[in-house]
Design an enzyme around this catalytic site. Structure first.
Site, PDB file in Angstrom:
ATOM      1  N   HIS A  62       0.808  -1.222   0.000  1.00 25.59           N
ATOM      2  CA  HIS A  62       0.000   0.000   0.000  1.00 25.59           C
ATOM      3  C   HIS A  62       0.842   1.274   0.000  1.00 25.59           C
ATOM      4  O   HIS A  62       0.328   2.359  -0.269  1.00 25.59           O
ATOM      5  CB  HIS A  62      -1.019  -0.001   1.157  1.00 25.59           C
ATOM      6  CG  HIS A  62      -0.487   0.410   2.487  1.00 25.59           C
ATOM      7  ND1 HIS A  62      -0.199  -0.487   3.495  1.00 25.59           N
ATOM      8  CD2 HIS A  62      -0.217   1.627   3.001  1.00 25.59           C
ATOM      9  CE1 HIS A  62       0.221   0.166   4.559  1.00 25.59           C
ATOM     10  NE2 HIS A  62       0.229   1.458   4.276  1.00 25.59           N
ATOM     11  N   ASP A 107      -0.511  -7.582   1.689  1.00 21.87           N
ATOM     12  CA  ASP A 107       0.037  -6.226   1.645  1.00 21.87           C
ATOM     13  C   ASP A 107       1.561  -6.262   1.734  1.00 21.87           C
ATOM     14  O   ASP A 107       2.162  -5.971   2.767  1.00 21.87           O
ATOM     15  CB  ASP A 107      -0.555  -5.406   2.797  1.00 21.87           C
ATOM     16  CG  ASP A 107      -0.175  -3.927   2.730  1.00 21.87           C
ATOM     17  OD1 ASP A 107       0.321  -3.485   1.672  1.00 21.87           O
ATOM     18  OD2 ASP A 107      -0.402  -3.225   3.731  1.00 21.87           O
ATOM     19  N   SER A 200       4.419   2.198   8.052  1.00 25.39           N
ATOM     20  CA  SER A 200       4.035   1.170   7.087  1.00 25.39           C
ATOM     21  C   SER A 200       5.229   0.608   6.330  1.00 25.39           C
ATOM     22  O   SER A 200       6.147   1.347   5.951  1.00 25.39           O
ATOM     23  CB  SER A 200       3.063   1.751   6.060  1.00 25.39           C
ATOM     24  OG  SER A 200       1.784   1.894   6.600  1.00 25.39           O
TER      25      SER A 200
END
Length: 245
Positions: A62, A107, A200
């Site tokens: 992402h 992801d 992230s």
């Protein structure tokens, strides 16, 4: 943020887009030499990554939702976001074919660099050899926000988080109707510590191996919601295949 069932998935997506250390300790990069910064062309750190081979970095898929992999500059050996460190361009990015934006299924992405990432306080880390189990304490590091509505950290921070039972995690997210993928492991200590926006793609390390990738979650450090991580055990084949191409 609206909490209606109609908008819950979009709310989760909005939080996860730039996501995902709360109550962490400041550390020197020498204590986590495998962690990389993913910087924009303007030299802004937006995601983390993990060096698994001299030319390959694992991060979250992402992180590529708003930028092409080739737009990123990967920086190693830097404790702060202001240090120049060792910089390498990305020549190719591999996004898991099963990645789904809405629920962050699979992801994970692999970035190939234009040269070996080598230098002071830079070291590779092996992929996880066994699946994470409830009770395992993973080390999570990054330069993300230190509180949900605060600012990103200039310094590298780290926390230790326990993996929890998947069923417990599912129950906590059931009330917002968020579907949690089978590629996800959940880390939770009651909301005292968590990864947050800007972390992230960073590493979840257990036993000296990369066992998870910071993915997303509802907010940061909330009592109601665990942090969600992509399990390396589930996506290992994809990572190894990408490195062979």
């Amino acid at each position: 943020m609206l909490r209606t069932l109609l908008l819950c998935c979009w709310a989760a997506l909005a939080l996860a887009q730039d996501s995902r250390i709360i109550n962490g300790d400041i550390i020197d990069i020498a204590h986590a030499p495998y962690i990389m910064q993913l910087r924009t062309p303007r030299d802004i750190t937006v995601c983390g990554g993990t060096l698994i081979a001299p030319r390959y970095v694992v991060t979250a898929a992402h992180c590529m939702d708003k930028m092409k992999p080739e737009d990123f500059l990967v920086v190693g050996g830097a404790s702060t976001v202001d240090e120049p460190g060792v910089k390498r361009k990305v020549v190719k990015g591999f996004i898991h074919p099963g990645y789904r934006m809405l629920n962050k299924d699979r992801d994970v992405a692999v970035l190939k660099l234009d040269g070996d990432m080598v230098g002071k306080n830079i070291r590779t880390i092996p992929l996880c050899s066994e699946a994470l189990q409830p009770g395992n304490m993973i080390q999570v590091s990054g330069w993300g926000r230190t509180q949900e509505n605060g600012y990103s950290s200039d310094e590298l921070r780290t926390i230790f988080m326990p993996i929890i039972e998947k069923q417990e995690c599912l129950k906590k997210y059931k009330k917002v109707s968020v579907k949690i993928s089978d590629s996800v492991v959940c880390a939770y200590d009651g909301g005292n510590k968590d990864s947050c926006r800007g972390d992230s793609g960073g590493p979840g390390v257990y036993g000296g191996e990369l066992c998870a990738v910071v993915s997303w979650g509802m907010g940061c450090g909330r009592v109601e919601y665990p942090g969600l991580y992509t399990s390396i055990d589930v996506v290992r084949d994809f990572i190894e295949e990408s490195m062979r191409e």
